[in-house]
Design an enzyme around this catalytic site. Structure first.
Site, PDB file in Angstrom:
ATOM      1  N   LYS A  22       2.968  -7.436   6.252  1.00  0.00           N
ATOM      2  CA  LYS A  22       1.914  -7.310   5.243  1.00  0.00           C
ATOM      3  C   LYS A  22       2.197  -8.197   4.016  1.00  0.00           C
ATOM      4  O   LYS A  22       3.322  -8.668   3.823  1.00  0.00           O
ATOM      5  CB  LYS A  22       1.777  -5.834   4.851  1.00  0.00           C
ATOM      6  CG  LYS A  22       1.337  -4.930   6.031  1.00  0.00           C
ATOM      7  CD  LYS A  22       1.027  -3.506   5.573  1.00  0.00           C
ATOM      8  CE  LYS A  22       0.569  -2.650   6.752  1.00  0.00           C
ATOM      9  NZ  LYS A  22       0.084  -1.303   6.308  1.00  0.00           N
ATOM     10  N   TYR A  36      -9.226  -1.983  10.742  1.00  0.00           N
ATOM     11  CA  TYR A  36      -8.946  -0.660  10.190  1.00  0.00           C
ATOM     12  C   TYR A  36     -10.157   0.279  10.283  1.00  0.00           C
ATOM     13  O   TYR A  36     -10.232   1.254   9.521  1.00  0.00           O
ATOM     14  CB  TYR A  36      -8.503  -0.779   8.732  1.00  0.00           C
ATOM     15  CG  TYR A  36      -7.035  -1.124   8.553  1.00  0.00           C
ATOM     16  CD1 TYR A  36      -6.029  -0.360   9.157  1.00  0.00           C
ATOM     17  CD2 TYR A  36      -6.633  -2.195   7.754  1.00  0.00           C
ATOM     18  CE1 TYR A  36      -4.684  -0.663   8.985  1.00  0.00           C
ATOM     19  CE2 TYR A  36      -5.284  -2.502   7.568  1.00  0.00           C
ATOM     20  CZ  TYR A  36      -4.318  -1.724   8.185  1.00  0.00           C
ATOM     21  OH  TYR A  36      -2.985  -2.017   8.003  1.00  0.00           O
ATOM     22  N   ARG A  88      10.191  -0.177   6.763  1.00  0.00           N
ATOM     23  CA  ARG A  88       9.417   0.340   5.631  1.00  0.00           C
ATOM     24  C   ARG A  88      10.334   0.852   4.514  1.00  0.00           C
ATOM     25  O   ARG A  88      10.015   0.720   3.337  1.00  0.00           O
ATOM     26  CB  ARG A  88       8.433   1.408   6.110  1.00  0.00           C
ATOM     27  CG  ARG A  88       7.222   0.749   6.788  1.00  0.00           C
ATOM     28  CD  ARG A  88       6.328   1.727   7.492  1.00  0.00           C
ATOM     29  NE  ARG A  88       5.025   1.135   7.780  1.00  0.00           N
ATOM     30  CZ  ARG A  88       4.092   1.722   8.520  1.00  0.00           C
ATOM     31  NH1 ARG A  88       4.325   2.905   9.052  1.00  0.00           N
ATOM     32  NH2 ARG A  88       2.934   1.123   8.737  1.00  0.00           N
ATOM     33  N   ASN A  99       3.248  -0.888   2.522  1.00  0.00           N
ATOM     34  CA  ASN A  99       4.413  -0.425   3.274  1.00  0.00           C
ATOM     35  C   ASN A  99       4.992  -1.480   4.219  1.00  0.00           C
ATOM     36  O   ASN A  99       5.617  -1.155   5.226  1.00  0.00           O
ATOM     37  CB  ASN A  99       4.078   0.884   3.998  1.00  0.00           C
ATOM     38  CG  ASN A  99       2.880   0.753   4.910  1.00  0.00           C
ATOM     39  OD1 ASN A  99       2.323  -0.338   5.074  1.00  0.00           O
ATOM     40  ND2 ASN A  99       2.455   1.851   5.503  1.00  0.00           N
ATOM     41  N   HIS A 117       2.791  -3.375   9.733  1.00  0.00           N
ATOM     42  CA  HIS A 117       1.893  -2.609  10.600  1.00  0.00           C
ATOM     43  C   HIS A 117       2.429  -2.665  12.021  1.00  0.00           C
ATOM     44  O   HIS A 117       2.975  -3.687  12.434  1.00  0.00           O
ATOM     45  CB  HIS A 117       0.473  -3.204  10.605  1.00  0.00           C
ATOM     46  CG  HIS A 117      -0.358  -2.679  11.751  1.00  0.00           C
ATOM     47  ND1 HIS A 117      -1.030  -1.476  11.681  1.00  0.00           N
ATOM     48  CD2 HIS A 117      -0.560  -3.161  13.010  1.00  0.00           C
ATOM     49  CE1 HIS A 117      -1.627  -1.254  12.858  1.00  0.00           C
ATOM     50  NE2 HIS A 117      -1.359  -2.262  13.672  1.00  0.00           N
ATOM     51  N   GLU A 143      -6.141  -4.335  19.121  1.00  0.00           N
ATOM     52  CA  GLU A 143      -5.729  -5.107  17.945  1.00  0.00           C
ATOM     53  C   GLU A 143      -5.381  -6.555  18.316  1.00  0.00           C
ATOM     54  O   GLU A 143      -5.735  -7.485  17.589  1.00  0.00           O
ATOM     55  CB  GLU A 143      -4.531  -4.399  17.284  1.00  0.00           C
ATOM     56  CG  GLU A 143      -4.942  -3.046  16.702  1.00  0.00           C
ATOM     57  CD  GLU A 143      -3.772  -2.183  16.222  1.00  0.00           C
ATOM     58  OE1 GLU A 143      -2.597  -2.612  16.338  1.00  0.00           O
ATOM     59  OE2 GLU A 143      -4.047  -1.068  15.732  1.00  0.00           O
TER      60      GLU A 143
END
Ligand code: ADP
Ligand code: MG
Length: 132
Positions: free
Chosen positions: A9, A49, A102, A112, A115, A126
């Site tokens: 992320k 999402y 994380r 965090n 993913h 995905e």
């Protein structure tokens, strides 16, 4: 061999730890078989999402995930989905086990660091969104 989908992320990319995250995967039996460094378009992020679209944090989540570059990856290995979830740790970095990604790189519940798909079915969905 199973596949799973991973995102490093924006907050973790900013920390310059792409290499450390990938090293964690590679030393734990997961192989990077596809990768793309990119900024996710808003519409694609909303599709990704979609299951969270009614949640109060949805807007902030999409805002964050599209705010800066991410590293999108397909990981392959034995039990790749569960293995990746173990390596990531709990959604909330404050509750994540010591040594997990994380715990090491997460800043908050939203930011965090990583993913990971929660099932082989999610992984297939995905991967299709981001790698066709
Ligand atoms: P996970 O990523 O562990 O599978 P979820 O699927 O429940 O967790 O949530 C997806 C993502 O949404 C989380 O990784 C996190 O970035 C964000 N998120 C989840 N719950 C919250 C929350 N209560 N507040 C802010 N962001 C959240
Ligand atoms: Mg999830």
């Amino acid at each position: 061999m199973e596949k799973t989908f991973s995102i490093i992320k924006p907050n973790a990319v900013k920390k310059n730890v792409i290499g450390e995250v990938i090293t964690c995967f590679e030393t734990n039996g997961l192989k990077v078989v596809e990768a793309k460094y990119t900024t996710i378009p808003k519409a694609q992020c909303e599709e990704f999402y979609a299951e969270h679209s009614e949640r109060p944090f949805f807007g902030e989540l999409v805002e964050f995930m599209t705010s800066a570059p991410v590293m999108l990856m397909v990981l392959e290995g034995e039990n790749a989905v569960m293995k990746n979830r173990e390596l990531m740790g709990a959604t909330n970095p404050a509750e994540a086990a010591e040594g997990t990604l994380r715990k090491r790189f997460g800043d908050s519940m939203g930011e965090n660091a990583v993913h990971g798909s929660d099932s082989p079915t999610s992984a297939a969905r995905e991967i299709k969104i981001f790698f066709g």
